[in-house]
Design an enzyme around this catalytic site. Structure first.
Site, PDB file in Angstrom:
ATOM      1  N   CYS A   2       0.810  -1.216   0.000  1.00  0.00           N
ATOM      2  CA  CYS A   2       0.000   0.000   0.000  1.00  0.00           C
ATOM      3  C   CYS A   2       0.845   1.269   0.000  1.00  0.00           C
ATOM      4  O   CYS A   2       1.913   1.313   0.600  1.00  0.00           O
ATOM      5  CB  CYS A   2      -0.884   0.032   1.237  1.00  0.00           C
ATOM      6  SG  CYS A   2      -1.988  -1.355   1.362  1.00  0.00           S
ATOM      7  N   ARG A  27       5.752  -0.552  -5.747  1.00  0.00           N
ATOM      8  CA  ARG A  27       5.643  -1.289  -4.489  1.00  0.00           C
ATOM      9  C   ARG A  27       4.670  -2.461  -4.600  1.00  0.00           C
ATOM     10  O   ARG A  27       4.663  -3.325  -3.735  1.00  0.00           O
ATOM     11  CB  ARG A  27       5.181  -0.345  -3.380  1.00  0.00           C
ATOM     12  CG  ARG A  27       6.121   0.816  -3.160  1.00  0.00           C
ATOM     13  CD  ARG A  27       5.537   1.795  -2.171  1.00  0.00           C
ATOM     14  NE  ARG A  27       5.407   1.179  -0.873  1.00  0.00           N
ATOM     15  CZ  ARG A  27       6.359   1.155   0.057  1.00  0.00           C
ATOM     16  NH1 ARG A  27       7.523   1.715  -0.196  1.00  0.00           N
ATOM     17  NH2 ARG A  27       6.153   0.585   1.213  1.00  0.00           N
TER      18      ARG A  27
END
Ligand code: G6P
Length: 604
Positions: A2, A27
């Protein structure tokens, strides 16, 4: 995993937030969303499952505002969907929250709120927070957030917007990074500096238990209990271009090719020729303490764990201290015996990996001394550890680790040399290792020049449905990392075994369709490794040998420059990064963002 981005200032927040989200894509995530508030009042949100560009396509024409928060989500509570994407809102729609981390008591809180008549729009733990903030009677947004946080257990980095307080964003951190970016009459917030660096290099990193209020012209930090804190701004040492692809087609290719300069950086200023050792300023243990270490235990996950395996061997060989590496997740779940004479070393590129961080916290609770071998300066693991060695690989964007893996192994060589030289490593051996370290950047460049050859070999071997990677002692971690790299980005099944174990089972798999990659350095085990090549050939297995000389029995050999035997593992794996890369390229894989994987795994 996140990611959070926020903006408050005079400009339209939407393009800034979307660009920030794009910078966090590396990510890993499955959905994204944005919320804004502006002069017209009220909060508007757009959320979408899928990539940031899919979110962008759904943003309506007149969707703008000078204050906003945005998020990329990696599903934990509830599947990836538009509804489960952040920001989450309370029933009135006045509150919007983005959250990284996990609220452990979300189930209880949800049941209690539902009993009170609150309706939920998503399956997420985060929505609980939005409702708690919305229901708070506190007069200020800070007070509302504080009250809500006092009811939740778990980890969080959050950013909160409230329609009644359009002049501010309130953020808080507990176990999940929050970085404020200080601009000129505008403020940014993000969970990762990658999202800020285009706009400002002046940042304030929040500590756990800290909150902040961002207004266009100012910021204030305080504890979750409300007392002011004095967090001083620092300057990010990398410029924005470092996060660009710099003419390469993928970040992975760029990062593989950055290795000579990255290794040069981890060595710079650290070699002490006079005493044939290295100076590690941040280690935080003096020579007497270093001499008292009886055992070294290294913990990390994924590639960091493999670099730790190389590190353990270097420490045993150079410092003659028993050392081993273990996955941080396994370590923390088995209630380990924490021994005061053991030096614990946590390894992490990001410094955020939850399993590694939790293991560090458990060790510290039990009074252990823990060092960090970490790439991201000021990251959670770097802060939690008593000292350590920064890896200085520079920002690594591709999900799979290449330059950071190599630099971490070099950082371990420095640590091992240091520990060795305060114990019984001779001056002559110290010099020999230093000379070897100095040769590494040049030798890495030589390896990278063989890329065309490796591309050809990849086309030949990359058609395999499964591959076996074998190595002995120093070669074994190299085999493991190479096997991991191949499966991560090409999705070809690969196994790594100590070469000596082949005959105890995996030999049954060897056939022409299952080629083997054998790590065969010219060290004291060369003859044993030759026997392994014979074993494989006798079962009609195809072989790619990686070593220091030609091996006619192999179908292909990649010859790597020779260094000192202890340092050879650092070089032997590099052509195999290129092998994985070119195999995945031929197969048309999304190399920088392999399916199902995230760069930083910030959940259990
Ligand atoms: C994830 C990544 C791996 C990485 C591991 C540890 O699983 O996909 O490439 O090696 O995390 O990350 P760290 O940041 O702790 O080195």
């Amino acid at each position: 995993m996140c990611g959070i981005v926020g903006y408050i200032g005079k400009r339209d927040a939407v393009p800034l937030l979307l660009e920030g989200l794009a910078r966090l894509e590396y990510r890993g995530y499955d959905s994204a969303g944005v919320a804004v508030t502006g002069k017209s009042g009220g909060i508007r949100t757009v959320k979408a499952k899928g990539r940031v560009r899919e979110l962008e396509a759904q943003v309506p024409k007149r969707f703008s505002g000078t204050t906003g928060i945005a998020h990329t989500r990696w599903a934990t509570h509830g599947a990836p969907s538009d509804e489960n994407a952040h920001p989450h809102q309370d029933t009135s729609g006045d509150v919007a929250v983005v959250h990284n981390g996990i609220i452990d008591n979300a189930g209880d809180l949800r049941a209690r709120l539902t009993a009170e008549g609150v309706g939920f729009a998503s399956e997420t733990d985060t929505e609980v927070l939005a409702h708690l903030i919305g229901l708070s009677d506190a007069d200020t947004l800070e007070g509302k957030v504080r009250e809500a946080l006092s009811r939740v257990d778990g980890t969080y980095g959050i950013a909160v917007l409230h329609a009644a307080f359009p002049d501010r964003i309130v953020v808080a951190r507990n176990g999940s990074p929050v970085v404020l970016g200080l601009g000129d009459n505008e403020m940014f917030v993000a969970s990762d500096v990658a999202a800020l660096v285009r706009h400002t290099r002046q940042v304030v990193t929040l500590d756990d238990g800290e909150m902040a209020t961002l207004q266009a012209g100012s910021y204030r930090t305080f504890t979750t209990e409300g007392s002011r804190t004095a967090s001083a701004p620092t300057t990010i040492e990398w410029d924005a271009e470092t996060w660009d692809m710099g003419g390469h087609d993928t970040y992975m290719h760029k990062e593989i090719h950055e290795q000579p300069e990255a290794v040069d950086r981890v060595l710079r200023g650290r070699i002490d020729d006079r005493f044939a050792t290295v100076r590690l300023g941040g280690l935080g243990i003096d020579n007497r303490e270093a001499r008292a270490v009886r055992r070294v235990k290294i913990i990390g996950c994924g590639s960091a764990y493999h670099a730790g395996m190389i590190g353990a061997q270097l420490i045993e060989e150079l410092a003659r201290i028993p050392a081993d590496a273990e996955p941080a997740s396994e370590f923390r779940y088995r209630n380990p015996v924490v021994d005061p004479d053991t030096l614990y070393v946590a390894v992490s590129q990001s410094g955020e990996t939850y399993d590694t961080l939790a293991a560090v916290q458990e060790l510290k609770r039990k009074g252990a001394r823990v060092l960090g071998v970490v790439n991201v300066v000021g990251s959670a693991i770097a802060r939690e550890t008593d000292g350590g060695v920064y890896v200085h690989a520079g920002p690594e964007v591709c999900v799979v680790s290449t330059k950071c893996f190599t630099n971490t192994a070099v950082a371990f060589a420095l640590l091992a040399l240091h520990l060795g030289r305060v114990r019984d490593l001779s001056v002559a051996d110290g010099r020999r290792i230093i000379e070897g370290l100095r040769r590494l950047p040049e030798q890495l460049s030589e390896i990278l020049k063989t890329e065309e050859d490796i591309r050809r070999i990849a086309a030949e071997f990359g058609t395999a449905r499964s591959m076996m990677f074998v190595g002995r002692v120093r070669g074994y971690p190299v085999a493991r990392e190479a096997s991991l790299k191949l499966k991560e980005i090409s999705y070809i099944h690969a196994e790594a075994y100590p070469a000596s174990e082949l005959k105890h089972g995996p030999l049954a798999l060897i056939e022409p369709e299952v080629p083997s990659v054998a790590i065969v350095p010219n060290d004291e085990l060369l003859e044993k490794n030759r026997a392994t090549l014979e074993e494989i050939k006798a079962r009609s297995g195809r072989i790619l040998a990686v070593g220091h000389q030609d091996h006619p029995i192999a179908d292909e050999t990649i010859i790597v420059p020779r260094n000192e035997p202890e340092l050879d593992p650092i070089l032997l794996g590099v052509p195999l990064q290129l092998l994985a890369y070119h195999t995945a390229l031929v197969m048309g894989r999304d190399i920088d963002k392999p399916r199902n994987l995230a760069k930083s795994v910030t959940v259990e």
